[in-house]
Motif scaffolding. Structure first.
Motif, PDB file in Angstrom:
ATOM      1  N   LEU A  92     -46.181 -11.322  27.740  1.00  0.00           N
ATOM      2  CA  LEU A  92     -46.315  -9.936  27.293  1.00  0.00           C
ATOM      3  C   LEU A  92     -45.203  -9.058  27.848  1.00  0.00           C
ATOM      4  CD1 LEU A  92     -50.186  -9.391  27.575  1.00  0.00           C
ATOM      5  CD2 LEU A  92     -48.836  -9.536  25.476  1.00  0.00           C
ATOM      6  N   LEU A  93     -44.851  -9.266  29.107  1.00  0.00           N
ATOM      7  CA  LEU A  93     -43.767  -8.495  29.708  1.00  0.00           C
ATOM      8  C   LEU A  93     -42.452  -8.731  28.977  1.00  0.00           C
ATOM      9  CD1 LEU A  93     -44.356  -8.738  33.568  1.00  0.00           C
ATOM     10  CD2 LEU A  93     -44.395  -6.679  32.160  1.00  0.00           C
ATOM     11  N   ARG A  94     -42.168  -9.980  28.684  1.00  0.00           N
ATOM     12  CA  ARG A  94     -40.915 -10.287  27.985  1.00  0.00           C
ATOM     13  C   ARG A  94     -40.894  -9.683  26.588  1.00  0.00           C
ATOM     14  NH1 ARG A  94     -41.526 -15.152  31.139  1.00  0.00           N
ATOM     15  NH2 ARG A  94     -39.680 -15.406  32.465  1.00  0.00           N
ATOM     16  N   GLN A  95     -42.021  -9.785  25.891  1.00  0.00           N
ATOM     17  CA  GLN A  95     -42.091  -9.212  24.547  1.00  0.00           C
ATOM     18  C   GLN A  95     -41.968  -7.693  24.587  1.00  0.00           C
ATOM     19  OE1 GLN A  95     -42.092 -11.026  21.640  1.00  0.00           O
ATOM     20  NE2 GLN A  95     -41.715 -12.670  23.120  1.00  0.00           N
ATOM     21  N   GLY A  96     -42.616  -7.083  25.571  1.00  0.00           N
ATOM     22  CA  GLY A  96     -42.534  -5.629  25.708  1.00  0.00           C
ATOM     23  C   GLY A  96     -41.127  -5.168  26.020  1.00  0.00           C
ATOM     24  N   ALA A  97     -40.434  -5.934  26.874  1.00  0.00           N
ATOM     25  CA  ALA A  97     -39.060  -5.582  27.229  1.00  0.00           C
ATOM     26  C   ALA A  97     -38.135  -5.691  26.019  1.00  0.00           C
ATOM     27  CB  ALA A  97     -38.567  -6.481  28.359  1.00  0.00           C
ATOM     28  N   LEU A  98     -38.275  -6.769  25.259  1.00  0.00           N
ATOM     29  CA  LEU A  98     -37.369  -7.017  24.139  1.00  0.00           C
ATOM     30  C   LEU A  98     -37.665  -6.155  22.918  1.00  0.00           C
ATOM     31  CD1 LEU A  98     -37.054 -10.904  24.287  1.00  0.00           C
ATOM     32  CD2 LEU A  98     -35.307  -9.230  24.860  1.00  0.00           C
ATOM     33  N   ARG A  99     -38.940  -5.853  22.684  1.00  0.00           N
ATOM     34  CA  ARG A  99     -39.315  -5.162  21.447  1.00  0.00           C
ATOM     35  C   ARG A  99     -39.518  -3.660  21.608  1.00  0.00           C
ATOM     36  NH1 ARG A  99     -40.571  -9.050  17.685  1.00  0.00           N
ATOM     37  NH2 ARG A  99     -40.928 -11.148  18.518  1.00  0.00           N
ATOM     38  N   VAL A 100     -39.787  -3.224  22.842  1.00  0.00           N
ATOM     39  CA  VAL A 100     -40.057  -1.799  23.064  1.00  0.00           C
ATOM     40  C   VAL A 100     -39.073  -1.176  24.038  1.00  0.00           C
ATOM     41  CG1 VAL A 100     -41.767  -0.103  23.796  1.00  0.00           C
ATOM     42  CG2 VAL A 100     -42.504  -2.160  22.561  1.00  0.00           C
ATOM     43  N   PHE A 101     -39.071  -1.681  25.278  1.00  0.00           N
ATOM     44  CA  PHE A 101     -38.289  -1.023  26.326  1.00  0.00           C
ATOM     45  C   PHE A 101     -36.796  -1.023  26.026  1.00  0.00           C
ATOM     46  CE2 PHE A 101     -35.940  -1.099  30.350  1.00  0.00           C
ATOM     47  CZ  PHE A 101     -36.358   0.111  30.872  1.00  0.00           C
ATOM     48  N   LEU A 102     -36.231  -2.197  25.733  1.00  0.00           N
ATOM     49  CA  LEU A 102     -34.787  -2.277  25.508  1.00  0.00           C
ATOM     50  C   LEU A 102     -34.323  -1.463  24.298  1.00  0.00           C
ATOM     51  CD1 LEU A 102     -33.933  -5.988  26.343  1.00  0.00           C
ATOM     52  CD2 LEU A 102     -32.874  -3.976  27.341  1.00  0.00           C
ATOM     53  N   PRO A 103     -34.866  -1.713  23.101  1.00  0.00           N
ATOM     54  CA  PRO A 103     -34.315  -1.017  21.929  1.00  0.00           C
ATOM     55  C   PRO A 103     -34.673   0.461  21.851  1.00  0.00           C
ATOM     56  CG  PRO A 103     -36.162  -2.397  21.277  1.00  0.00           C
ATOM     57  CD  PRO A 103     -35.893  -2.707  22.720  1.00  0.00           C
ATOM     58  N   HIS A 104     -35.884   0.826  22.260  1.00  0.00           N
ATOM     59  CA  HIS A 104     -36.355   2.192  22.006  1.00  0.00           C
ATOM     60  C   HIS A 104     -36.250   3.125  23.210  1.00  0.00           C
ATOM     61  CE1 HIS A 104     -37.774   0.913  18.115  1.00  0.00           C
ATOM     62  NE2 HIS A 104     -38.467  -0.068  18.666  1.00  0.00           N
ATOM     63  N   ILE A 105     -36.322   2.588  24.419  1.00  0.00           N
ATOM     64  CA  ILE A 105     -36.312   3.440  25.606  1.00  0.00           C
ATOM     65  C   ILE A 105     -34.964   3.383  26.320  1.00  0.00           C
ATOM     66  CG2 ILE A 105     -37.372   3.845  27.866  1.00  0.00           C
ATOM     67  CD1 ILE A 105     -39.995   2.766  26.709  1.00  0.00           C
ATOM     68  N   LEU A 106     -34.464   2.183  26.536  1.00  0.00           N
ATOM     69  CA  LEU A 106     -33.233   2.043  27.299  1.00  0.00           C
ATOM     70  C   LEU A 106     -31.985   2.268  26.461  1.00  0.00           C
ATOM     71  CD1 LEU A 106     -31.957   1.337  30.017  1.00  0.00           C
ATOM     72  CD2 LEU A 106     -31.979  -1.060  29.320  1.00  0.00           C
ATOM     73  N   ILE A 107     -31.915   1.666  25.271  1.00  0.00           N
ATOM     74  CA  ILE A 107     -30.670   1.653  24.510  1.00  0.00           C
ATOM     75  C   ILE A 107     -30.507   2.836  23.564  1.00  0.00           C
ATOM     76  CG2 ILE A 107     -29.341   0.354  22.802  1.00  0.00           C
ATOM     77  CD1 ILE A 107     -30.456  -2.201  23.985  1.00  0.00           C
TER      78      ILE A 107
END
Length: 239
Positions: A92-107
Motif C-alpha cells: 500500500l505504501l508503494r502504491q500510494g507513493a507512486l500513484r498519489v504522493f509522487l505525481p500529485h503532491i511532490l511533482i
C-alpha cells in the motif's frame, strides 16, 4: 550528473543499482581516478549504492545529507505503520507513493515553466523562520533564483525522469545496507527535518553498524546547507 529523464539525460529504465556504473563511466570519461560522491535527500540512496558497488580504489567516500530511506525504514520507525498486515502495508505504501504522493503532491507543483510561479511554490514551502530568512538571502549560496533555474532545468523534459526516480526508490533497493562499506559513509542530518525524518537516518546508521551519523541541531531539510555546505563538501572531498 543528471539522472535518466532529468535535464538533458535520456529517459531510461535504470534501477538504483545501475547508478554506480554510470558514475564510474563518467569518472573514466573525465580521467578521474579517485573521487567522492554526495547525495542529498532523494540522492541519498544513490550515494549509498555507490558505497556498496564502487571499489575502494575508485571511491573515497559517500556522503548522505538529509537522505531518505527505503519503505522498510518507514515501517520500522512510524508507529502506525508497524502493523504490516501480512505484507499488505508495504504494498500500500508503494502504491500510494507512486500513484498519489509522487505525481500529485511532490511533482505537480514543479511542472510549471513560469519562473515567478515556481518561485512562489518554493516560498510557500518555507515553514520555519530560518527557512523564510534563507529564501530572502541573496548572498549567492542560497539564492532562490538559482534553485528556480535548477528546477526548470531538471523538469525540462517533463515529469518522466522524476517519476522514474521515484519508482526506483520505492522498489526494493537491490542491496542490503549491512553489505555497504560503512567506513566510507558519512550521514549528515538535521534534527528538525520534516521531509526526511531523523529517525530514518538513525535507522540507516544502525544498519551500517552505527557511528556514521552526524546530527545538526535545529537544522531542517533546507537550512542545513546555510551554514554547513562548505564544511560538508570539504569533509566529503578530503575523506
Amino acid at each position: 550528473m543528471d539522472r535518466p529523464g532529468c535535464g538533458d539525460s535520456t529517459l531510461a529504465d535504470r534501477s538504483l543499482v545501475d547508478w554506480p556504473a554510470d558514475v564510474v563511466s563518467l569518472a573514466d570519461h573525465l580521467n578521474i581516478e579517485r573521487f567522492s560522491v554526495l547525495g542529498a535527500s532523494g540522492g541519498g540512496p544513490y550515494a549509498l549504492a555507490c558505497a556498496r558497488f564502487i571499489p575502494q580504489k575508485r571511491l573515497r567516500a559517500a556522503t548522505v545529507v538529509c537522505g531518505i530511506g527505503p519503505i522498510e525504514a518507514l515501517l520500522d520507525t512510524v508507529p502506525y505503520l508497524s502493523w504490516r498486515l501480512m505484507g499488505i502495508t508495504p504494498w500500500l505504501l508503494r502504491q500510494g507513493a507512486l500513484r498519489v504522493f509522487l505525481p500529485h503532491i511532490l511533482i505537480r507543483p514543479y511542472l510549471t515553466r513560469d519562473p515567478s510561479r515556481l518561485k512562489r511554490v518554493l516560498e510557500d514551502q518555507a515553514k520555519t523562520p530560518e527557512e523564510k530568512e534563507q529564501f530572502r538571502d541573496n548572498s549567492g549560496e542560497t539564492d532562490l533564483d538559482d534553485v528556480v533555474a535548477s528546477l526548470l532545468e531538471a523538469f525540462k523534459q517533463g515529469a518522466g525522469g522524476c517519476m522514474q526516480d521515484g519508482a526506483a526508490l520505492t522498489r526494493e533497493w537491490g542491496f542490503d545496507l549491512k553489505d555497504v562499506d560503512s567506513e566510507r559513509v558519512l550521514l549528515v542530518h538535521g534534527d528538525q527535518d520534516a521531509q526526511a525524518p531523523l529517525k530514518v537516518a538513525q535507522w540507516i546508521d544502525e544498519r551500517l553498524g552505527g557511528g556514521r551519523l552526524r546530527t545538526l541541531e535545529g537544522k531542517t531539510h533546507f537550512t542545513i546547507w546555510k551554514e554547513h555546505s562548505e564544511e560538508i563538501f570539504r569533509q566529503s572531498a578530503e575523506a
